[in-house]
Design a protein around this motif. Sequence first.
Motif, mmCIF file in Angstrom:
data_model
loop_
_atom_site.group_PDB
_atom_site.id
_atom_site.type_symbol
_atom_site.label_atom_id
_atom_site.label_comp_id
_atom_site.label_asym_id
_atom_site.label_seq_id
_atom_site.Cartn_x
_atom_site.Cartn_y
_atom_site.Cartn_z
ATOM 1 N N MET A 1 0.841 -1.173 0.000
ATOM 2 C CA MET A 1 0.000 0.000 0.000
ATOM 3 C C MET A 1 0.890 1.242 0.000
ATOM 4 S SD MET A 1 -3.098 0.887 2.583
ATOM 5 C CE MET A 1 -2.319 1.748 3.903
ATOM 6 N N ARG A 2 0.492 2.237 -0.720
ATOM 7 C CA ARG A 2 1.242 3.490 -0.791
ATOM 8 C C ARG A 2 0.450 4.588 -0.094
ATOM 9 N NH1 ARG A 2 5.430 3.168 -4.386
ATOM 10 N NH2 ARG A 2 5.581 5.361 -4.820
ATOM 11 N N THR A 3 1.182 5.449 0.599
ATOM 12 C CA THR A 3 0.546 6.589 1.253
ATOM 13 C C THR A 3 1.255 7.864 0.797
ATOM 14 O OG1 THR A 3 -0.102 7.564 3.356
ATOM 15 C CG2 THR A 3 1.975 6.390 3.332
ATOM 16 N N THR A 4 0.484 8.910 0.648
ATOM 17 C CA THR A 4 1.035 10.194 0.210
ATOM 18 C C THR A 4 0.739 11.238 1.273
ATOM 19 O OG1 THR A 4 0.673 9.590 -2.094
ATOM 20 C CG2 THR A 4 1.001 11.918 -1.627
ATOM 21 N N THR A 5 1.742 12.033 1.566
ATOM 22 C CA THR A 5 1.585 13.109 2.542
ATOM 23 C C THR A 5 2.408 14.304 2.081
ATOM 24 O OG1 THR A 5 1.737 13.651 4.886
ATOM 25 C CG2 THR A 5 3.504 12.319 3.992
ATOM 26 N N GLU A 6 2.179 15.439 2.700
ATOM 27 C CA GLU A 6 2.961 16.629 2.389
ATOM 28 C C GLU A 6 3.909 16.923 3.535
ATOM 29 O OE1 GLU A 6 0.019 19.591 1.443
ATOM 30 O OE2 GLU A 6 0.198 19.108 -0.675
ATOM 31 N N ARG A 7 5.082 17.436 3.193
ATOM 32 C CA ARG A 7 6.096 17.762 4.189
ATOM 33 C C ARG A 7 6.677 19.136 3.858
ATOM 34 N NH1 ARG A 7 10.912 13.951 3.664
ATOM 35 N NH2 ARG A 7 11.643 15.499 2.185
ATOM 36 N N LEU A 8 6.941 19.909 4.890
ATOM 37 C CA LEU A 8 7.548 21.220 4.707
ATOM 38 C C LEU A 8 9.056 21.067 4.810
ATOM 39 C CD1 LEU A 8 7.071 24.266 4.339
ATOM 40 C CD2 LEU A 8 7.099 24.455 6.830
ATOM 41 N N ASP A 9 9.758 21.324 3.719
ATOM 42 C CA ASP A 9 11.216 21.306 3.715
ATOM 43 C C ASP A 9 11.717 22.732 3.860
ATOM 44 O OD1 ASP A 9 11.700 18.638 3.481
ATOM 45 O OD2 ASP A 9 12.495 18.708 1.439
#
Length: 102
Positions: A1-9
């Motif tokens: 299963m793949r999960t997508t999230t956002e991250r602040l770099d």
Amino acid sequence: MRTTTERLDIKLSNADMFAQLMKANEYTVRTLTEAVQLVLIRKRSKASINKSTIGHLRSGHRNTVNHDVALAIAELFNLPANALFTPKLITVTRDVPKKASK
């Protein structure tokens, strides 16, 4: 299963300028690391910093840091954070193992 999230770099804009600011403010890797850590403690941040991260930022080998670390560094150099660092929201996709069903 793949999960997508956002991250602040938070990326260092210019390693050479960072090194010059360290020199102008008479910081070594060790003394800047200690000063950043003190700011983080004062602000009750859960973030931490180590000498290798500061050294890699100075050399250009690394260009990302935690948001709180970026703010602490900018504070020590008496500059706005956006003078040294650029925030960028990125999308991260990871494979996550499926949980075993009962």
